[in-house]
Structures are given as structure tokens and as C-alpha cells.
Design an enzyme around this catalytic site. Structure first.
Site, PDB file in Angstrom:
ATOM      1  N   ARG A   1       3.870   1.722   5.193  1.00 13.93           N
ATOM      2  CA  ARG A   1       2.566   2.031   5.200  1.00 13.93           C
ATOM      3  C   ARG A   1       2.071   3.425   4.662  1.00 13.93           C
ATOM      4  NH1 ARG A   1       0.547  -2.108   7.591  1.00 13.93           N
ATOM      5  NH2 ARG A   1       1.797  -2.981   9.327  1.00 13.93           N
ATOM      6  N   ASP A   2       1.247   3.466   3.829  1.00 14.17           N
ATOM      7  CA  ASP A   2       0.632   4.621   3.089  1.00 14.17           C
ATOM      8  C   ASP A   2       0.173   5.842   4.210  1.00 14.17           C
ATOM      9  OD1 ASP A   2      -0.052   5.556  -0.154  1.00 14.17           O
ATOM     10  OD2 ASP A   2      -1.023   6.723   1.556  1.00 14.17           O
ATOM     11  N   ILE A   3       0.872   6.954   4.172  1.00 14.54           N
ATOM     12  CA  ILE A   3       0.255   7.968   5.113  1.00 14.54           C
ATOM     13  C   ILE A   3      -1.291   8.291   5.072  1.00 14.54           C
ATOM     14  CG2 ILE A   3       0.567  10.128   3.645  1.00 14.54           C
ATOM     15  CD1 ILE A   3       2.172  11.250   5.849  1.00 14.54           C
TER      16      ILE A   3
ATOM     17  N   ASN B   1       0.640   3.495 -10.472  1.00 18.26           N
ATOM     18  CA  ASN B   1       0.055   4.376 -11.215  1.00 18.26           C
ATOM     19  C   ASN B   1       1.269   4.751 -12.137  1.00 18.26           C
ATOM     20  OD1 ASN B   1      -2.566   4.236 -10.233  1.00 18.26           O
ATOM     21  ND2 ASN B   1      -2.072   5.347  -8.553  1.00 18.26           N
TER      22      ASN B   1
ATOM     23  N   GLU C   1       1.062  10.507  -8.250  1.00 17.26           N
ATOM     24  CA  GLU C   1       1.480  11.971  -7.603  1.00 17.26           C
ATOM     25  C   GLU C   1       2.708  12.054  -7.186  1.00 17.26           C
ATOM     26  OE1 GLU C   1      -1.495  12.180  -4.089  1.00 17.26           O
ATOM     27  OE2 GLU C   1      -3.103  12.270  -5.599  1.00 17.26           O
TER      28      GLU C   1
ATOM     29  N   HIS D   1       6.240   3.077  -7.556  1.00 21.58           N
ATOM     30  CA  HIS D   1       5.912   2.632  -6.343  1.00 21.58           C
ATOM     31  C   HIS D   1       4.791   1.691  -6.732  1.00 21.58           C
ATOM     32  CE1 HIS D   1       4.071   6.468  -6.494  1.00 21.58           C
ATOM     33  NE2 HIS D   1       2.743   5.737  -6.127  1.00 21.58           N
TER      34      HIS D   1
HETATM   35  P1  5GP Z   1       0.468   7.740  -6.442  1.00 14.02           P
HETATM   36  O1  5GP Z   1      -0.925   8.636  -6.592  1.00 14.02           O
HETATM   37  O2  5GP Z   1       1.644   8.706  -6.695  1.00 14.02           O
HETATM   38  O3  5GP Z   1       0.329   6.503  -6.964  1.00 14.02           O
HETATM   39  O4  5GP Z   1       0.495   7.469  -4.915  1.00 14.02           O
HETATM   40  C1  5GP Z   1       1.136   8.065  -3.938  1.00 14.02           C
HETATM   41  C2  5GP Z   1       0.961   7.601  -2.491  1.00 14.02           C
HETATM   42  O5  5GP Z   1       1.928   8.204  -1.757  1.00 14.02           O
HETATM   43  C3  5GP Z   1      -0.593   8.080  -2.079  1.00 14.02           C
HETATM   44  O6  5GP Z   1      -1.200   7.234  -1.714  1.00 14.02           O
HETATM   45  C4  5GP Z   1      -0.089   8.839  -0.724  1.00 14.02           C
HETATM   46  O7  5GP Z   1      -0.991   8.829   0.201  1.00 14.02           O
HETATM   47  C5  5GP Z   1       1.388   8.249  -0.349  1.00 14.02           C
HETATM   48  N1  5GP Z   1       2.218   9.493   0.233  1.00 14.02           N
HETATM   49  C6  5GP Z   1       2.461  10.639  -0.116  1.00 14.02           C
HETATM   50  N2  5GP Z   1       3.483  11.326   0.600  1.00 14.02           N
HETATM   51  C7  5GP Z   1       3.727  10.414   1.651  1.00 14.02           C
HETATM   52  C8  5GP Z   1       4.735  10.329   2.753  1.00 14.02           C
HETATM   53  O8  5GP Z   1       5.270  11.379   3.139  1.00 14.02           O
HETATM   54  N3  5GP Z   1       4.514   9.226   3.483  1.00 14.02           N
HETATM   55  C9  5GP Z   1       3.628   8.065   3.087  1.00 14.02           C
HETATM   56  N4  5GP Z   1       3.900   7.051   4.050  1.00 14.02           N
HETATM   57  N5  5GP Z   1       2.782   8.032   2.218  1.00 14.02           N
HETATM   58  C10 5GP Z   1       2.925   9.248   1.413  1.00 14.02           C
END
Ligand code: 5GP
Length: 116
Positions: free
Chosen positions: A30-32, A88, A96, A101
Site C-alpha cells: 500500500r502507498d504510504i 510515471n 519520485e 512501479h
Molecule cells: P511516483 O511519484 O514515483 O510515481 O510515486 C512514488 C510513490 O511512492 C508515492 O505515491 C509515494 O507516496 C510512495 N512512497 C514513497 N515512499 C514510500 C514508502 O516509504 N512506503 C510506501 N508504502 N510508499 C512510499
């Protein structure tokens, strides 16, 4: 060698995460900061930084990300109502975390994919 991110530690269970699915090729948790009632990240266990780094060797893992998405959507009870999958890539894509993912988002009516 690409630099590891926090996702590698989650895959190895060195730091806590709410893992909803794991097999020999992919891990989903699950996303944080959830953006929808269901917001799960599906990642290859192998560190592939971005879509730009995907090779033919990775096709099994990339395909598994989709079959995992289908299974997780069923587990979450959102298979019938539908959901969105987002990947992304790099800066303009809004990436980010540089460990490839797929976002699985659902559980409510989602808005337009891109602002007008
Ligand atoms: P991006 O912007 O790279 O596509 O998405 C990265 C996602 O990773 C974001 O939605 C962010 O909330 C999630 N995320 C970042 N760090 C962590 C973490 O330590 N644990 C979890 N479960 N999600 C994370």
C-alpha cells in the site's frame, strides 16, 4: 549499478510496509500517501530504475506486474467497478522513486487522468 531506493528495503522486508502480494518476480504494497481508497504500488523485485531501463530480460517481471494487478484488484473488491494503472517515468512523468512501479488506484470514481 543503479542506486537502491526504499522500495528494495520494503521488498526484502527490512522496513515495514503493508504488503498485499509478493512472489518471486514482484512485490505489491500500500502507498504510504494513498490517493484513493485502494492505492497499491506494484514493483519488480529486481531494481529497474525507470521504464527507460526496461530490457527484454525484464518482460516476465513486467508481465507479472499486470497479472498481480488483476489479482490485487480482485482481492480489494474493485475488479468489477474498475481501476486505474499508472506508471510515471522520470521528471516530466512525475516519478519520485527511481525503482519502477505501477500505481493501482481504485475504490471510487477517479477524475480525468490529466488536468485540462
Ligand atoms: P511516483 O511519484 O514515483 O510515481 O510515486 C512514488 C510513490 O511512492 C508515492 O505515491 C509515494 O507516496 C510512495 N512512497 C514513497 N515512499 C514510500 C514508502 O516509504 N512506503 C510506501 N508504502 N510508499 C512510499
Amino acid at each position: 549499478m543503479p542506486t537502491e531506493t526504499i522500495f528494495s528495503k520494503i521488498i526484502r522486508k527490512e522496513i515495514p510496509a503493508s504488503i498485499v502480494y509478493q512472489d518471486e518476480l514482484v512485490t505489491a504494497f500500500r502507498d504510504i500517501h494513498p490517493q484513493a481508497p485502494t492505492h497499491v504500488l506494484i514493483v519488480p523485485n529486481k531494481l529497474i530504475p525507470t521504464v527507460s531501463d526496461v530490457t527484454a530480460e525484464d518482460e516476465a517481471a513486467i508481465g507479472r506486474m499486470f497479472t498481480a494487478a488483476r489479482k490485487i484488484a480482485e482481492q480489494e473488491g474493485i475488479a468489477a467497478s474498475g481501476y486505474r494503472l499508472i506508471v510515471n517515468c522520470k521528471q516530466h512523468g512525475g516519478q519520485e522513486v527511481y525503482h519502477l512501479h505501477m500505481h493501482l488506484l481504485g475504490g471510487k470514481q477517479l477524475g480525468r487522468m490529466l488536468p485540462q
